[in-house]
Write a protein that holds these residues in place. Structure first.
Motif, PDB file in Angstrom:
ATOM      1  N   ALA A 246      62.552  95.803  79.451  1.00 27.54           N
ATOM      2  CA  ALA A 246      62.476  94.614  80.312  1.00 27.54           C
ATOM      3  C   ALA A 246      61.223  93.816  80.004  1.00 27.54           C
ATOM      4  CB  ALA A 246      62.477  95.029  81.786  1.00 27.54           C
ATOM      5  N   HIS A 247      61.391  92.526  79.769  1.00 20.09           N
ATOM      6  CA  HIS A 247      60.277  91.597  79.562  1.00 20.09           C
ATOM      7  C   HIS A 247      60.237  90.647  80.756  1.00 20.09           C
ATOM      8  CE1 HIS A 247      59.291  92.724  75.354  1.00 20.09           C
ATOM      9  NE2 HIS A 247      60.508  93.217  75.446  1.00 20.09           N
ATOM     10  N   ILE A 248      59.122  90.628  81.441  1.00 17.55           N
ATOM     11  CA  ILE A 248      59.016  90.006  82.758  1.00 17.55           C
ATOM     12  C   ILE A 248      57.981  88.891  82.735  1.00 17.55           C
ATOM     13  CG2 ILE A 248      58.502  90.470  85.195  1.00 17.55           C
ATOM     14  CD1 ILE A 248      59.000  93.531  84.304  1.00 17.55           C
ATOM     15  N   GLU A 249      58.340  87.757  83.287  1.00 13.84           N
ATOM     16  CA  GLU A 249      57.397  86.646  83.453  1.00 13.84           C
ATOM     17  C   GLU A 249      57.064  86.517  84.939  1.00 13.84           C
ATOM     18  OE1 GLU A 249      57.039  81.812  82.669  1.00 13.84           O
ATOM     19  OE2 GLU A 249      58.787  82.925  81.923  1.00 13.84           O
ATOM     20  N   LEU A 250      55.783  86.584  85.270  1.00 13.44           N
ATOM     21  CA  LEU A 250      55.321  86.559  86.653  1.00 13.44           C
ATOM     22  C   LEU A 250      54.697  85.213  87.003  1.00 13.44           C
ATOM     23  CD1 LEU A 250      53.542  90.023  86.429  1.00 13.44           C
ATOM     24  CD2 LEU A 250      55.679  89.608  87.653  1.00 13.44           C
ATOM     25  N   ILE A 297      54.162 100.342  79.305  1.00 12.79           N
ATOM     26  CA  ILE A 297      53.752  99.194  80.126  1.00 12.79           C
ATOM     27  C   ILE A 297      52.724  98.390  79.333  1.00 12.79           C
ATOM     28  CG2 ILE A 297      52.700  98.481  82.312  1.00 12.79           C
ATOM     29  CD1 ILE A 297      53.593 101.287  83.392  1.00 12.79           C
ATOM     30  N   ARG A 298      53.099  97.156  79.004  1.00 13.18           N
ATOM     31  CA  ARG A 298      52.235  96.329  78.160  1.00 13.18           C
ATOM     32  C   ARG A 298      52.212  94.892  78.662  1.00 13.18           C
ATOM     33  NH1 ARG A 298      55.486  96.527  72.991  1.00 13.18           N
ATOM     34  NH2 ARG A 298      57.141  96.985  74.488  1.00 13.18           N
ATOM     35  N   GLU A 299      51.171  94.185  78.304  1.00 13.13           N
ATOM     36  CA  GLU A 299      51.141  92.748  78.557  1.00 13.13           C
ATOM     37  C   GLU A 299      51.876  92.035  77.425  1.00 13.13           C
ATOM     38  OE1 GLU A 299      46.970  91.849  79.092  1.00 13.13           O
ATOM     39  OE2 GLU A 299      46.795  93.533  80.497  1.00 13.13           O
ATOM     40  N   ASP A 300      52.730  91.102  77.811  1.00 16.78           N
ATOM     41  CA  ASP A 300      53.500  90.327  76.834  1.00 16.78           C
ATOM     42  C   ASP A 300      52.800  88.992  76.619  1.00 16.78           C
ATOM     43  OD1 ASP A 300      55.291  88.808  75.412  1.00 16.78           O
ATOM     44  OD2 ASP A 300      57.007  89.174  76.735  1.00 16.78           O
ATOM     45  N   PRO A 301      52.165  88.796  75.473  1.00 19.67           N
ATOM     46  CA  PRO A 301      51.375  87.580  75.246  1.00 19.67           C
ATOM     47  C   PRO A 301      52.208  86.353  74.904  1.00 19.67           C
ATOM     48  CG  PRO A 301      51.301  88.963  73.293  1.00 19.67           C
ATOM     49  CD  PRO A 301      52.084  89.725  74.330  1.00 19.67           C
ATOM     50  N   THR A 302      53.527  86.514  74.781  1.00 21.43           N
ATOM     51  CA  THR A 302      54.362  85.371  74.393  1.00 21.43           C
ATOM     52  C   THR A 302      54.672  84.439  75.562  1.00 21.43           C
ATOM     53  OG1 THR A 302      56.466  86.531  74.765  1.00 21.43           O
ATOM     54  CG2 THR A 302      55.436  86.761  72.591  1.00 21.43           C
ATOM     55  N   VAL A 303      54.392  84.905  76.787  1.00 16.68           N
ATOM     56  CA  VAL A 303      54.561  84.056  77.967  1.00 16.68           C
ATOM     57  C   VAL A 303      53.329  84.211  78.853  1.00 16.68           C
ATOM     58  CG1 VAL A 303      57.074  84.149  77.982  1.00 16.68           C
ATOM     59  CG2 VAL A 303      55.779  85.850  79.252  1.00 16.68           C
ATOM     60  N   GLU A 304      53.092  83.216  79.702  1.00 20.47           N
ATOM     61  CA  GLU A 304      51.989  83.324  80.644  1.00 20.47           C
ATOM     62  C   GLU A 304      52.346  84.374  81.700  1.00 20.47           C
ATOM     63  OE1 GLU A 304      49.165  80.424  83.419  1.00 20.47           O
ATOM     64  OE2 GLU A 304      50.907  79.624  82.358  1.00 20.47           O
ATOM     65  N   ASN A 305      51.409  85.273  81.969  1.00 20.68           N
ATOM     66  CA  ASN A 305      51.611  86.338  82.958  1.00 20.68           C
ATOM     67  C   ASN A 305      52.836  87.187  82.624  1.00 20.68           C
ATOM     68  OD1 ASN A 305      49.430  85.213  84.399  1.00 20.68           O
ATOM     69  ND2 ASN A 305      50.797  83.875  85.560  1.00 20.68           N
ATOM     70  N   GLY A 306      52.882  87.670  81.390  1.00 18.31           N
ATOM     71  CA  GLY A 306      54.021  88.467  80.946  1.00 18.31           C
ATOM     72  C   GLY A 306      53.728  89.958  80.926  1.00 18.31           C
ATOM     73  N   LEU A 307      54.722  90.751  81.283  1.00 17.05           N
ATOM     74  CA  LEU A 307      54.651  92.204  81.198  1.00 17.05           C
ATOM     75  C   LEU A 307      55.909  92.723  80.507  1.00 17.05           C
ATOM     76  CD1 LEU A 307      53.434  93.358  84.748  1.00 17.05           C
ATOM     77  CD2 LEU A 307      52.123  93.487  82.615  1.00 17.05           C
ATOM     78  N   ALA A 308      55.783  93.887  79.854  1.00 16.85           N
ATOM     79  CA  ALA A 308      56.926  94.558  79.257  1.00 16.85           C
ATOM     80  C   ALA A 308      56.966  96.002  79.758  1.00 16.85           C
ATOM     81  CB  ALA A 308      56.843  94.528  77.738  1.00 16.85           C
ATOM     82  N   LEU A 309      58.169  96.481  80.086  1.00 13.37           N
ATOM     83  CA  LEU A 309      58.345  97.847  80.589  1.00 13.37           C
ATOM     84  C   LEU A 309      59.501  98.515  79.851  1.00 13.37           C
ATOM     85  CD1 LEU A 309      58.464  97.222  84.476  1.00 13.37           C
ATOM     86  CD2 LEU A 309      56.416  97.540  83.082  1.00 13.37           C
ATOM     87  N   TRP A 310      59.420  99.836  79.732  1.00 13.28           N
ATOM     88  CA  TRP A 310      60.532 100.675  79.278  1.00 13.28           C
ATOM     89  C   TRP A 310      60.933 101.527  80.477  1.00 13.28           C
ATOM     90  CZ3 TRP A 310      64.041 101.251  75.631  1.00 13.28           C
ATOM     91  CH2 TRP A 310      64.610 102.500  75.362  1.00 13.28           C
ATOM     92  N   ILE A 311      62.192 101.399  80.925  1.00 13.87           N
ATOM     93  CA  ILE A 311      62.642 102.000  82.187  1.00 13.87           C
ATOM     94  C   ILE A 311      63.809 102.941  81.898  1.00 13.87           C
ATOM     95  CG2 ILE A 311      63.497 101.507  84.509  1.00 13.87           C
ATOM     96  CD1 ILE A 311      62.476  98.546  83.950  1.00 13.87           C
TER      97      ILE A 311
END
Length: 340
Positions: A246-250, A297-311
């Motif tokens: 999951a790639h999440i934009e906050l 759990i990582r920060e996704d630098p391709t979007v502002e306030n992005g996170l990546a998770l493996w669930i």
């Protein structure tokens, strides 16, 4: 006084798991009835140390139970659920039949337990789709803290999501390939052994599949209608256990370190996230577990306030049977299973 329970679809993989979890969690059942179609009448299933014989659903008196855990498919649920609720019982349904009904609560107990109050409208609670459930458990604390705007996810779903036929096909094809037999698909559209199929459920006009549509619509109903979600759902040669990238934009900033600490404290979750070989969860390791696991759990630098998770979660447990039993527990704790 305990609850009188019937499990409808007791011979299926999820039905059997429901019985196991009811016993494991010491659900206060005064009586347990196991129901199936006429062709499965008399078949035996386990409930703790007891062996129960399946009763023909056509002749069962639903006025004798308070709760029916339904895992018999959408068409069967549409036929039987109105009859069951008319007899006075509450139905917790594992199919997709009632999920989008505005008068039926769609519930993940760690996420929206307050929705259970809506059971009084139709006496039905819907269990979400398996992949949606584990995604919601992981997204809820992030949404509460930093507000999710958008999610892009890819699912890697085990063959048990297609029932016993899917598991049998993976087993048969895997054995057959080693002796040069043909791996002819039956349950799936293409060979599943040693392969990945980017297709679950029927295709829709826009090119999405219904499995992908379910994730979008159910997320909006359970968590927040404003969340934008895009999914690609694939079937993988794993017997049990679904995985999601999951790639999440906050809306608001949240570092990976902060997210890791937040998720560790959140209900239903376990964080396994070490930056080393094997420092993460895989579907095989989730089998038999109640928790939803989060790794990578990582920060996704391709979007502002992005996170990546493996669930990762056991789709037969948290993705189906466990969530249904947790719903039943919530109904019972709120006194909603009492008649009159």
């Amino acid at each position: 006084m305990g609850v009188r329970v019937a499990v409808f679809g007791a011979t299926g993989a999820v039905g059997k798991e429901m019985l196991t979890i009811l016993e494991e969690r010491l659900f206060p059942a005064d009586a347990i009835h196991v129901l199936a179609s006429r062709k499965s009448m008399g078949k035996e299933v386990s409930y703790g140390d007891r062996v129960l014989k399946c009763v023909n659903v056509d002749t069962f008196d639903f006025s004798t139970v308070d709760l029916v855990l339904m895992s018999a498919g959408g068409d069967v649920s549409k036929e039987w659920t109105p009859k069951i609720t008319k007899a006075g019982a509450i139905v917790v349904d594992n199919s997709s039949a009632w999920r989008m009904d505005p008068d039926v609560p769609l519930v993940v107990p760690e996420v929206n337990p307050e929705a259970l109050a809506g059971v009084t409208k139709k006496r039905i609670v819907a269990n979400p789709n398996c992949s949606t459930i584990q995604l919601m458990v992981a997204l809820k604390p992030l949404h509460d803290r930093a507000k999710i705007l958008r999610v892009n996810c890819a699912t890697y779903q085990s063959v048990s999501g297609a029932g016993q036929a899917g598991m049998d096909e993976l087993w048969t094809q895997t054995k057959g390939i080693f002796v040069n037999d043909h791996a002819d698909p039956v349950a799936f559209t293409k060979q599943i052994a040693f392969n990945v199929i980017p297709h679950i459920d029927n295709f829709m006009e826009d090119g999405s599949t219904r499995e992908e549509w379910k994730m979008v619509m159910e997320t909006k109903k359970i968590l927040d209608p404003k969340i934008k979600l895009f999914a690609t759902c694939a079937r993988v040669p794993v017997f049990v256990g679904h995985s999601i990238a999951a790639h999440i934009e906050l809306e608001n900033p949240l570092s990976a370190k902060e997210a890791r600490a937040l998720l560790r404290e959140s209900p239903g979750l376990m964080v396994i996230d070490k930056h080393e070989d094997g420092g993460y969860m895989t579907p095989v390791e989730s089998v038999g577990e109640f928790a939803t696991f989060v790794s990578r759990i990582r920060e996704d630098p391709t979007v502002e306030n992005g996170l990546a998770l493996w669930i990762v979660a056991d789709n037969l447990r948290k993705g189906a049977a466990l969530n249904a039993v947790q719903i039943a527990e919530g109904l019972n704790n709120r006194g909603l299973l009492k008649r009159g």
